[in-house]
Scaffold this motif. Structure first.
Motif, mmCIF file in Angstrom:
data_model
loop_
_atom_site.group_PDB
_atom_site.id
_atom_site.type_symbol
_atom_site.label_atom_id
_atom_site.label_comp_id
_atom_site.label_asym_id
_atom_site.label_seq_id
_atom_site.Cartn_x
_atom_site.Cartn_y
_atom_site.Cartn_z
ATOM 1 N N LEU A 1 -9.137 5.060 -17.140
ATOM 2 C CA LEU A 1 -9.903 6.004 -16.324
ATOM 3 C C LEU A 1 -11.161 5.292 -15.849
ATOM 4 O O LEU A 1 -11.594 4.319 -16.462
ATOM 5 C CB LEU A 1 -10.264 7.239 -17.147
ATOM 6 N N PHE A 2 -11.737 5.779 -14.748
ATOM 7 C CA PHE A 2 -12.969 5.176 -14.245
ATOM 8 C C PHE A 2 -14.145 5.761 -15.018
ATOM 9 O O PHE A 2 -14.460 6.947 -14.875
ATOM 10 C CB PHE A 2 -13.102 5.420 -12.738
ATOM 11 N N GLN B 1 -9.267 -1.656 -14.915
ATOM 12 C CA GLN B 1 -9.888 -0.922 -13.818
ATOM 13 C C GLN B 1 -9.304 -1.354 -12.474
ATOM 14 O O GLN B 1 -9.138 -0.547 -11.570
ATOM 15 C CB GLN B 1 -11.413 -1.149 -13.825
ATOM 16 N N SER C 1 -9.196 9.291 -0.511
ATOM 17 C CA SER C 1 -9.243 8.008 0.182
ATOM 18 C C SER C 1 -7.904 7.631 0.809
ATOM 19 O O SER C 1 -7.852 7.169 1.941
ATOM 20 C CB SER C 1 -9.689 6.924 -0.800
ATOM 21 N N VAL C 2 -6.826 7.824 0.068
ATOM 22 C CA VAL C 2 -5.520 7.356 0.536
ATOM 23 C C VAL C 2 -4.785 8.424 1.347
ATOM 24 O O VAL C 2 -4.158 8.131 2.360
ATOM 25 C CB VAL C 2 -4.644 6.905 -0.663
ATOM 26 N N ARG D 1 2.621 1.661 -3.406
ATOM 27 C CA ARG D 1 1.694 2.060 -4.467
ATOM 28 C C ARG D 1 1.280 3.520 -4.350
ATOM 29 O O ARG D 1 1.056 4.193 -5.357
ATOM 30 C CB ARG D 1 0.451 1.171 -4.440
ATOM 31 N N SER D 2 1.160 4.004 -3.116
ATOM 32 C CA SER D 2 0.721 5.385 -2.965
ATOM 33 C C SER D 2 1.843 6.365 -3.334
ATOM 34 O O SER D 2 1.597 7.550 -3.511
ATOM 35 C CB SER D 2 0.234 5.635 -1.533
ATOM 36 N N LEU E 1 -10.501 10.915 -6.212
ATOM 37 C CA LEU E 1 -10.815 9.654 -5.517
ATOM 38 C C LEU E 1 -9.671 9.179 -4.623
ATOM 39 O O LEU E 1 -9.852 8.974 -3.417
ATOM 40 C CB LEU E 1 -11.167 8.579 -6.549
ATOM 41 N N ALA E 2 -8.488 9.022 -5.207
ATOM 42 C CA ALA E 2 -7.364 8.493 -4.432
ATOM 43 C C ALA E 2 -6.829 9.494 -3.398
ATOM 44 O O ALA E 2 -6.593 9.109 -2.248
ATOM 45 C CB ALA E 2 -6.252 8.033 -5.365
ATOM 46 N N ASP F 1 0.829 -1.206 0.000
ATOM 47 C CA ASP F 1 0.000 0.000 0.000
ATOM 48 C C ASP F 1 0.864 1.257 0.000
ATOM 49 O O ASP F 1 0.610 2.205 -0.746
ATOM 50 C CB ASP F 1 -0.911 0.023 1.237
ATOM 51 N N MET G 1 1.193 5.624 -11.978
ATOM 52 C CA MET G 1 1.327 4.793 -13.170
ATOM 53 C C MET G 1 0.307 5.181 -14.228
ATOM 54 O O MET G 1 -0.846 5.489 -13.922
ATOM 55 C CB MET G 1 1.139 3.319 -12.802
ATOM 56 N N MET H 1 -1.657 12.192 -6.708
ATOM 57 C CA MET H 1 -1.147 11.483 -5.530
ATOM 58 C C MET H 1 0.254 11.968 -5.173
ATOM 59 O O MET H 1 0.875 11.475 -4.251
ATOM 60 C CB MET H 1 -1.138 9.971 -5.776
ATOM 61 N N GLU I 1 -13.875 13.660 -10.475
ATOM 62 C CA GLU I 1 -14.041 12.552 -9.524
ATOM 63 C C GLU I 1 -12.911 11.531 -9.673
ATOM 64 O O GLU I 1 -12.438 10.964 -8.691
ATOM 65 C CB GLU I 1 -15.392 11.853 -9.742
ATOM 66 N N LEU J 1 -5.446 2.516 -3.825
ATOM 67 C CA LEU J 1 -6.757 2.320 -3.194
ATOM 68 C C LEU J 1 -6.816 0.943 -2.533
ATOM 69 O O LEU J 1 -6.264 -0.020 -3.046
ATOM 70 C CB LEU J 1 -7.877 2.439 -4.238
ATOM 71 N N ARG K 1 -4.327 12.291 -12.989
ATOM 72 C CA ARG K 1 -4.847 11.492 -11.879
ATOM 73 C C ARG K 1 -3.694 10.894 -11.054
ATOM 74 O O ARG K 1 -3.728 10.916 -9.825
ATOM 75 C CB ARG K 1 -5.740 10.367 -12.418
ATOM 76 N N ALA K 2 -2.693 10.402 -11.769
ATOM 77 C CA ALA K 2 -1.541 9.838 -11.064
ATOM 78 C C ALA K 2 -0.785 10.934 -10.305
ATOM 79 O O ALA K 2 -0.353 10.744 -9.172
ATOM 80 C CB ALA K 2 -0.615 9.130 -12.046
ATOM 81 N N HIS L 1 -17.354 5.599 -14.968
ATOM 82 C CA HIS L 1 -18.606 6.047 -14.348
ATOM 83 C C HIS L 1 -18.415 7.322 -13.536
ATOM 84 O O HIS L 1 -19.358 7.818 -12.936
ATOM 85 C CB HIS L 1 -19.143 4.943 -13.443
#
Lengths: 260, 226
Positions: A106-107, B118, A122-123, A94-95, A118-119, A91, A99, A171, A114, B127, A167-168, A109
């Protein structure tokens, strides 16, 4: 394409702090050995390009660094932390490692913003406001500040990949891994993604890129690694790598690439 | 032959009770079945060999025996081991675990339809498993799982008619009751067929709305997944 002076390894002093160290690493898919005796280090601030024919294990190698793939033998050490089964280490690592993928991933939805927040929320436990400030900053950086409310499917491939980079970056990683970031793109969109990556390099980001973009490698890389059949065959600075390749397989690979 | 409406009308209370019991069993068993399905599916895709194998045994057992035999086993065989359950309790349990096995496979299929990238992207961002399953993977599942999930839920509503065999006074049991009093099999069974159809249609409408909400486009020819 000529080497740009400002990016050239000869013109800048590299930090000697090892960020990623891989020692005697081996990996198998059941009986098939995909990676054999991999040894190399990446220094803080260094830009390394990995190239080689398809199936040579380049992607597998960088996917091992953030444990998207498991290696069976040898050590991978990131900033002094050994990559083992220990979930806490995985963990943590990765944080700290960003990458980007060939297919953007990409997500779908979630809106662009967003995707970005997200990360960090959350992280990193950032508040939404903090995360969105960060998100806007990096969207600005990849030159699509006005797309925050859109969904990934409403963007072009080049824009999607730049969102993925943003997005990367949200973080605030210590190193960025790129897994063939331009291979799924139309030719006219490759340039915009490479420009973004070059700017990232100019900002001093440590980068490890699997790519077939030899122009990018020549211009930006401090070091080029050539892989074939799961082994590192040759490793050199870009000038010597392209102009004076030592190994027969490297010579053949470069010949094939530059014939067109 | 005339259609004896009065036989139905006079016994409407029995039939209404039957409908309510069918609805009660279904509305409790379907959500529990979905919950069981999620748990079994997570076991099925886990890295732990024990969890994986027990989920496979569960799914294979329940999918490969007739539902009627399952309820007979629970209702008639378990008392020999000291566990005596009422017909209704047996009904809730059997319908839930039966549906759960099918839901588990549907969820697994859905998760496999979500592109591997994903998962890669979620992990690469650091995450945690529970978080990205909930926020990244599951929201992308709905469009894949709602159509087959609807089928299973409908099957559960209809299979609940077999609970009449173990004295649960649901709609089919009620029909037998009415038929026993009036000997009007055509009227009685035609009526409950209509009632089952009605329940199913209302249920379908509801899932249809759900599907539109989760990203299918409502077109003239039905639903198209975007």
């Amino acid at each position: 394409m000529q080497t740009t002076e400002e990016y050239n390894v000869a013109s800048r002093e590299l930090n000697q702090e090892v960020l990623i160290e891989i020692r005697n690493m081996n990996k198998w898919y059941s009986d098939f050995q995909v990676l054999t005796d991999i040894n190399f280090s990446v220094y803080t601030g260094e830009r390394v390009v990995i190239c080689g024919p398809s199936g040579s294990g380049k992607s597998t190698l960088i996917r091992c660094i953030n444990r998207l793939e498991e290696h069976q033998q040898g050590d991978i050490v990131f900033d002094g932390i050994a990559l083992t089964d220990e979930l806490k280490n995985i963990d943590k690592i990765r944080s700290e490692i960003g990458m980007c993928f060939q297919q953007f991933n990409l997500f779908p939805h979630l809106t662009v913003m967003e995707n970005l927040v997200l990360a960090p929320m959350s992280v990193r436990n950032l508040s939404r406001a903090e995360a969105e400030t960060l998100g806007s900053h990096f969207l600005e950086k990849v030159k699509i500040p006005d797309q925050a409310a859109k969904y990934p499917s409403q963007l072009s491939g080049g824009q999607q990949q730049r969102v993925a980079i943003a997005r990367a970056l949200c973080m605030q990683p210590r190193v960025m891994l790129f897994d063939e970031p331009t291979s799924a793109l139309d030719p006219e969109m490759i340039a915009e993604v490479l420009d973004t990556m070059e700017e990232l390099a100019a900002d001093g980001m440590t980068m490890l890129c699997v790519t077939h973009e030899m122009g990018f490698a020549r211009k930006v890389a401090d070091r080029v690694i050539f892989m074939d059949a799961g082994q590192i065959i040759e490793e050199n600075d870009p000038v010597n790598f392209f102009d004076n390749p030592q190994n027969a397989r490297t010579q053949q690979f470069l010949k094939q690439i530059f014939e067109h | 032959m005339t259609f004896d409406y009065m036989a139905i009308w006079d016994n409407r209370d029995i039939l209404i009770d039957g409908v309510l019991t069918t609805l009660l069993v279904s509305t409790i068993a379907i959500p529990i079945g979905i919950f069981i399905g999620i748990v079994i599916c997570m076991m099925r895709i886990s890295d732990n060999r024990m969890l994986r194998w027990s989920s496979i045994v569960y799914i294979e057992f329940l999918r490969n025996i007739p539902f009627l035999i399952l309820i007979f086993l629970v209702f008639y065989a378990l008392p020999f081991y000291g566990l005596r359950l009422s017909g209704l309790t047996t009904g809730f349990i059997c319908l839930s675990i039966y549906g759960g096995a099918y839901f588990a496979e549907i969820f697994r299929g859905g998760i496999q339809s979500v592109s591997k990238g994903q998962f890669d992207a979620s992990k690469a961002l650091g995450l945690k498993y529970g978080f990205y399953m909930r926020r990244v993977i599951f929201p992308q599942l709905y469009k894949y799982i709602i159509p087959p999930g609807t089928n299973i839920a409908l099957t559960m509503i209809k299979e609940s008619s077999l609970l009449s065999m173990i004295t649960v006074a649901e709609l089919t049991y009620a029909a037998h009751d009415v038929n026993g009093r009036t000997f009007t099999p055509v009227e009685t069974f035609a009526t409950i067929a209509l009632l089952y159809w009605l329940i199913s249609t209302v249920f379908l409408k509801l899932t249809h709305l759900l599907q539109v909400k989760f990203g299918a486009e409502d077109t003239q020819d039905g639903l198209t997944v975007r």
